[in-house]
Motif scaffolding. Structure first.
Motif, PDB file in Angstrom:
ATOM      1  N   MET A  10      60.405  85.829  47.863  1.00  0.00           N
ATOM      2  CA  MET A  10      59.345  84.869  48.179  1.00  0.00           C
ATOM      3  C   MET A  10      59.941  83.462  48.099  1.00  0.00           C
ATOM      4  N   GLY A  11      59.657  82.656  49.100  1.00  0.00           N
ATOM      5  CA  GLY A  11      60.192  81.305  49.159  1.00  0.00           C
ATOM      6  C   GLY A  11      59.357  80.318  48.369  1.00  0.00           C
ATOM      7  N   ALA A  12      59.909  79.131  48.225  1.00  0.00           N
ATOM      8  CA  ALA A  12      59.232  78.080  47.466  1.00  0.00           C
ATOM      9  C   ALA A  12      57.895  77.709  48.100  1.00  0.00           C
ATOM     10  N   MET A  13      57.844  77.682  49.427  1.00  0.00           N
ATOM     11  CA  MET A  13      56.580  77.334  50.089  1.00  0.00           C
ATOM     12  C   MET A  13      55.527  78.406  49.839  1.00  0.00           C
ATOM     13  N   ASP A  14      55.944  79.664  49.808  1.00  0.00           N
ATOM     14  CA  ASP A  14      55.010  80.753  49.487  1.00  0.00           C
ATOM     15  C   ASP A  14      54.486  80.590  48.055  1.00  0.00           C
ATOM     16  N   ASP A  15      55.394  80.241  47.139  1.00  0.00           N
ATOM     17  CA  ASP A  15      54.999  80.004  45.743  1.00  0.00           C
ATOM     18  C   ASP A  15      53.977  78.873  45.663  1.00  0.00           C
ATOM     19  N   TYR A  16      54.237  77.810  46.433  1.00  0.00           N
ATOM     20  CA  TYR A  16      53.322  76.668  46.420  1.00  0.00           C
ATOM     21  C   TYR A  16      51.942  77.069  46.949  1.00  0.00           C
ATOM     22  N   GLN A  17      51.924  77.800  48.043  1.00  0.00           N
ATOM     23  CA  GLN A  17      50.641  78.228  48.612  1.00  0.00           C
ATOM     24  C   GLN A  17      49.898  79.158  47.660  1.00  0.00           C
ATOM     25  N   GLN A  18      50.633  80.014  46.976  1.00  0.00           N
ATOM     26  CA  GLN A  18      50.020  80.899  45.988  1.00  0.00           C
ATOM     27  C   GLN A  18      49.430  80.079  44.838  1.00  0.00           C
ATOM     28  N   TRP A  19      50.175  79.060  44.404  1.00  0.00           N
ATOM     29  CA  TRP A  19      49.689  78.171  43.339  1.00  0.00           C
ATOM     30  C   TRP A  19      48.428  77.441  43.785  1.00  0.00           C
ATOM     31  N   GLU A  20      48.445  76.924  45.024  1.00  0.00           N
ATOM     32  CA  GLU A  20      47.266  76.234  45.555  1.00  0.00           C
ATOM     33  C   GLU A  20      46.051  77.147  45.571  1.00  0.00           C
ATOM     34  N   GLU A  21      46.264  78.409  45.964  1.00  0.00           N
ATOM     35  CA  GLU A  21      45.166  79.380  45.981  1.00  0.00           C
ATOM     36  C   GLU A  21      44.641  79.643  44.575  1.00  0.00           C
ATOM     37  N   SER A  22      45.549  79.694  43.609  1.00  0.00           N
ATOM     38  CA  SER A  22      45.108  79.926  42.230  1.00  0.00           C
ATOM     39  C   SER A  22      44.283  78.744  41.702  1.00  0.00           C
ATOM     40  N   LEU A  23      44.574  77.540  42.221  1.00  0.00           N
ATOM     41  CA  LEU A  23      43.798  76.356  41.822  1.00  0.00           C
ATOM     42  C   LEU A  23      42.334  76.476  42.232  1.00  0.00           C
ATOM     43  N   LEU A  24      42.091  77.182  43.329  1.00  0.00           N
ATOM     44  CA  LEU A  24      40.728  77.307  43.850  1.00  0.00           C
ATOM     45  C   LEU A  24      39.776  77.957  42.854  1.00  0.00           C
ATOM     46  N   THR A  25      40.324  78.705  41.914  1.00  0.00           N
ATOM     47  CA  THR A  25      39.480  79.364  40.912  1.00  0.00           C
ATOM     48  C   THR A  25      39.307  78.513  39.653  1.00  0.00           C
ATOM     49  N   THR A  26      39.863  77.317  39.673  1.00  0.00           N
ATOM     50  CA  THR A  26      39.776  76.432  38.507  1.00  0.00           C
ATOM     51  C   THR A  26      38.328  76.063  38.228  1.00  0.00           C
ATOM     52  N   GLU A  27      37.932  76.277  37.006  1.00  0.00           N
ATOM     53  CA  GLU A  27      36.599  75.860  36.558  1.00  0.00           C
ATOM     54  C   GLU A  27      36.770  75.128  35.238  1.00  0.00           C
ATOM     55  N   LEU A  28      36.312  73.920  35.226  1.00  0.00           N
ATOM     56  CA  LEU A  28      36.363  73.117  34.007  1.00  0.00           C
ATOM     57  C   LEU A  28      34.975  73.104  33.390  1.00  0.00           C
ATOM     58  N   PRO A  29      34.913  72.990  32.070  1.00  0.00           N
ATOM     59  CA  PRO A  29      33.594  73.050  31.421  1.00  0.00           C
ATOM     60  C   PRO A  29      32.722  71.843  31.719  1.00  0.00           C
ATOM     61  N   ARG A  30      31.455  72.123  31.944  1.00  0.00           N
ATOM     62  CA  ARG A  30      30.458  71.065  32.046  1.00  0.00           C
ATOM     63  C   ARG A  30      30.083  70.687  30.617  1.00  0.00           C
ATOM     64  N   TRP A  31      29.358  69.603  30.489  1.00  0.00           N
ATOM     65  CA  TRP A  31      28.973  69.091  29.174  1.00  0.00           C
ATOM     66  C   TRP A  31      28.330  70.186  28.312  1.00  0.00           C
ATOM     67  N   ASP A  32      27.413  70.938  28.904  1.00  0.00           N
ATOM     68  CA  ASP A  32      26.697  71.974  28.145  1.00  0.00           C
ATOM     69  C   ASP A  32      27.583  73.162  27.780  1.00  0.00           C
ATOM     70  N   GLN A  33      28.773  73.235  28.362  1.00  0.00           N
ATOM     71  CA  GLN A  33      29.711  74.308  28.047  1.00  0.00           C
ATOM     72  C   GLN A  33      30.758  73.877  27.025  1.00  0.00           C
ATOM     73  N   LEU A  34      30.729  72.609  26.660  1.00  0.00           N
ATOM     74  CA  LEU A  34      31.631  72.134  25.607  1.00  0.00           C
ATOM     75  C   LEU A  34      31.177  72.748  24.289  1.00  0.00           C
ATOM     76  N   PRO A  35      32.075  72.856  23.315  1.00  0.00           N
ATOM     77  CA  PRO A  35      31.676  73.452  22.031  1.00  0.00           C
ATOM     78  C   PRO A  35      30.420  72.791  21.463  1.00  0.00           C
ATOM     79  N   LYS A  36      29.519  73.612  20.984  1.00  0.00           N
ATOM     80  CA  LYS A  36      28.235  73.126  20.453  1.00  0.00           C
ATOM     81  C   LYS A  36      28.350  72.661  19.002  1.00  0.00           C
TER      82      LYS A  36
END
Length: 168
Positions: A1-27
């Motif tokens: 697998m080439g570097a560009m394939d790795d980059y595209q795979q990484w970009e795709e993995s970013l699509l699932t990124t979910e950061l916590p909203r305020w109400d999901q921060l530790p209570k």
């Protein structure tokens, strides 16, 4: 697998990124080591430089983050540390502090934080970014530029890392 394939795979993995909203921060309030673990776990997928206790102490010392109460950090402080961690790759602490003050001057911290996270996730997914109802245009533009800088910085770092690996 080439570097560009790795980059595209990484970009795709970013699509699932979910950061916590305020109400999901530790209570409940967290001690320093718990804050560090929470921040680093939350941002781990984005491959940011890990946050350390001394960094957080520096944020408190420079009054960018409110001092903990009885050595415990609350949701507001955790949200601030998350935002700082996202932005510090591209901006100085003074600029980040000023930006947080400007944005929260016009919106409650919870609304401002949630909106910033929603804009960031939309930007990562290359979707239209949500606009806050009745928001100040300069505020929105500031958030938009900050989000773009985070995403561009992430992509540039990943590309450089892959190029260095390929060169070696």
């Amino acid at each position: 697998m080439g570097a560009m394939d790795d980059y595209q795979q990484w970009e795709e993995s970013l699509l699932t990124t979910e950061l916590p909203r305020w109400d999901q921060l530790p209570k409940f309030d967290l001690y320093m080591d718990q804050v560090v673990a929470f921040i680093n776990t939350t941002l781990g997928k984005l491959e940011f430089e890990p946050v350390t206790a001394s960094m957080i102490n520096n944020y408190v010392k420079h009054k960018v983050v409110l001092a903990p109460v009885k050595k415990k950090y609350q949701s507001m402080q955790i949200a601030d540390i998350l935002v700082i961690s996202l932005l510090k790759q591209n901006y100085s602490l003074d600029v980040i502090h000023s930006g947080i003050n400007q944005v929260t001057k016009r919106n409650y911290p919870k609304q401002a934080y949630d909106h910033f996270i929603e804009m960031l996730e939309a930007g990562i997914r290359e979707q239209q970014r949500p606009e806050m109802v009745g928001a100040d245009q300069l505020n929105e533009k500031l958030l938009e530029v900050a989000v773009e800088s985070i995403i561009t910085g992430l992509k540039a770092k990943k590309l450089l890392k892959l190029m260095e690996r390929e060169k070696a």
